[in-house]
Design a protein around this motif. Structure first.
Motif, mmCIF file in Angstrom:
data_model
loop_
_atom_site.group_PDB
_atom_site.id
_atom_site.type_symbol
_atom_site.label_atom_id
_atom_site.label_comp_id
_atom_site.label_asym_id
_atom_site.label_seq_id
_atom_site.Cartn_x
_atom_site.Cartn_y
_atom_site.Cartn_z
ATOM 1 N N UNK A 125 0.878 -1.164 0.000
ATOM 2 C CA UNK A 125 0.000 0.000 0.000
ATOM 3 C C UNK A 125 0.912 1.209 0.000
ATOM 4 N N UNK A 126 0.835 1.991 -1.058
ATOM 5 C CA UNK A 126 1.746 3.124 -1.223
ATOM 6 C C UNK A 126 1.113 4.438 -0.785
ATOM 7 N N UNK A 140 2.560 -2.019 -10.230
ATOM 8 C CA UNK A 140 1.435 -1.408 -10.922
ATOM 9 C C UNK A 140 0.154 -1.661 -10.157
ATOM 10 N N UNK A 141 -0.948 -1.049 -10.605
ATOM 11 C CA UNK A 141 -2.238 -1.211 -9.919
ATOM 12 C C UNK A 141 -2.704 -2.666 -9.916
ATOM 13 N N UNK A 142 -3.389 -3.031 -8.873
ATOM 14 C CA UNK A 142 -3.972 -4.366 -8.737
ATOM 15 C C UNK A 142 -5.241 -4.422 -9.571
ATOM 16 N N UNK A 149 -11.253 -3.631 -0.788
ATOM 17 C CA UNK A 149 -9.919 -3.041 -0.900
ATOM 18 C C UNK A 149 -10.016 -1.518 -0.904
ATOM 19 N N UNK A 150 -10.984 -0.985 -1.616
ATOM 20 C CA UNK A 150 -11.161 0.473 -1.651
ATOM 21 C C UNK A 150 -11.435 1.019 -0.250
ATOM 22 N N UNK A 151 -12.241 0.316 0.532
ATOM 23 C CA UNK A 151 -12.533 0.758 1.899
ATOM 24 C C UNK A 151 -11.294 0.699 2.771
ATOM 25 N N UNK A 152 -10.496 -0.356 2.613
ATOM 26 C CA UNK A 152 -9.259 -0.479 3.391
ATOM 27 C C UNK A 152 -8.316 0.668 3.047
ATOM 28 N N UNK A 160 -4.066 6.870 -1.308
ATOM 29 C CA UNK A 160 -3.320 5.624 -1.145
ATOM 30 C C UNK A 160 -3.558 4.718 -2.349
ATOM 31 N N UNK A 161 -2.542 3.926 -2.691
ATOM 32 C CA UNK A 161 -2.634 3.028 -3.843
ATOM 33 C C UNK A 161 -2.154 1.636 -3.443
#
Length: 173
Positions: A125-126, A140-142, A149-152, A160-161
Motif C-alpha cells: 500500500x503506497x 502497478x495497480x492491482x 480493498x477500496x474501503x481499506x 493511497x494506492x
C-alpha cells in the motif's frame, strides 16, 4: 556513505519507531505492531544501517493475501494459511539514506524472499508521495480491486494506492 541491509532484531525496535515517526508521521503504528511482525516473520524484517551502525531505515515484509492488505496499526494475529504474495508492510528510509541504492536492494531482497517461498506476487500500500518510486520499481495497480480493498485504502487516508509486482517463479523439480 556506505550502507547495507541486515536482519532486524528486537533491540532495533526503538530505532524502527524513531524512523517511522520521522518518515511515516501521518501513518503511525504502535510499537507492538512492529514487534508482532518481527515475531511472526523475522526473515521479512530488515534494518538499513551505515558502516558505523547508525540505523538509516527499515523494512517489514510478510506473507499476505493478494488484494487484502492488513489495516493500518492492526495486529495480524498470525500469518495467513493461504498466502499468495509477500506484502511490503513498510519500507522507510531517512532522507539521508536516499540515493544509496537501499530501496533497490530491499526490493531485490523481497523478490528473492517471495521466490523462495513460492509467492508469485509482491504487494504494498503506497503513500501518495512514494507511488512514483514504486511504479519505477515495477509495481502497478492491482487489476482485481474491489470495494473491500477500496474501503481499506480509504482508512489510511486520501491518495493511497495498492500496488503489485509479479515474482517470476522457477519450476520445482
Amino acid at each position: 556513505m556506505n550502507a547495507a541491509w541486515r536482519a532486524m532484531v528486537e533491540s532495533d525496535l526503538a530505532a524502527v519507531l524513531s524512523v517511522a515517526g520521522e518518515v511515516h508521521r501521518d501513518y503511525p503504528e504502535r510499537p507492538e505492531i512492529f514487534a508482532e511482525r518481527l515475531r511472526l516473520f523475522p526473515a521479512g524484517c530488515r534494518i538499513a544501517a551505515d558502516t558505523a551502525g547508525a540505523v538509516l531505515g527499515y523494512a517489514v515484509l510478510h506473507p499476505g493475501v493478494l488484494g487484502r492488505p492488513p489495516a493500518l496499526d492492526a495486529p495480524l494475529g498470525r500469518l495467513p494459511d493461504s498466502a499468495d504474495c509477500l506484502y511490503l508492510h513498510d519500507v522507510a528510509l531517512l532522507a539521508s539514506a536516499r540515493g544509496l541504492g537501499l530501496g533497490e536492494a530491499v526490493v531485490a531482497y523481497a523478490r528473492r524472499l517471495a521466490g523462495e517461498r513460492r509467492l508469485a506476487w509482491l504487494a504494498l500500500t503506497s503513500t501518495p508521495a512514494a507511488a512514483g518510486y514504486w511504479r519505477r520499481a515495477g509495481f502497478g495497480p492491482f487489476a482485481a480491486a474491489d470495494t473491500a480493498l477500496a474501503a481499506k485504502l480509504a482508512s489510511y487516508g486520501d491518495g493511497m494506492a495498492y500496488l503489485v509486482a509479479p515474482v517470476p517463479l522457477t519450476p520445482t523439480s
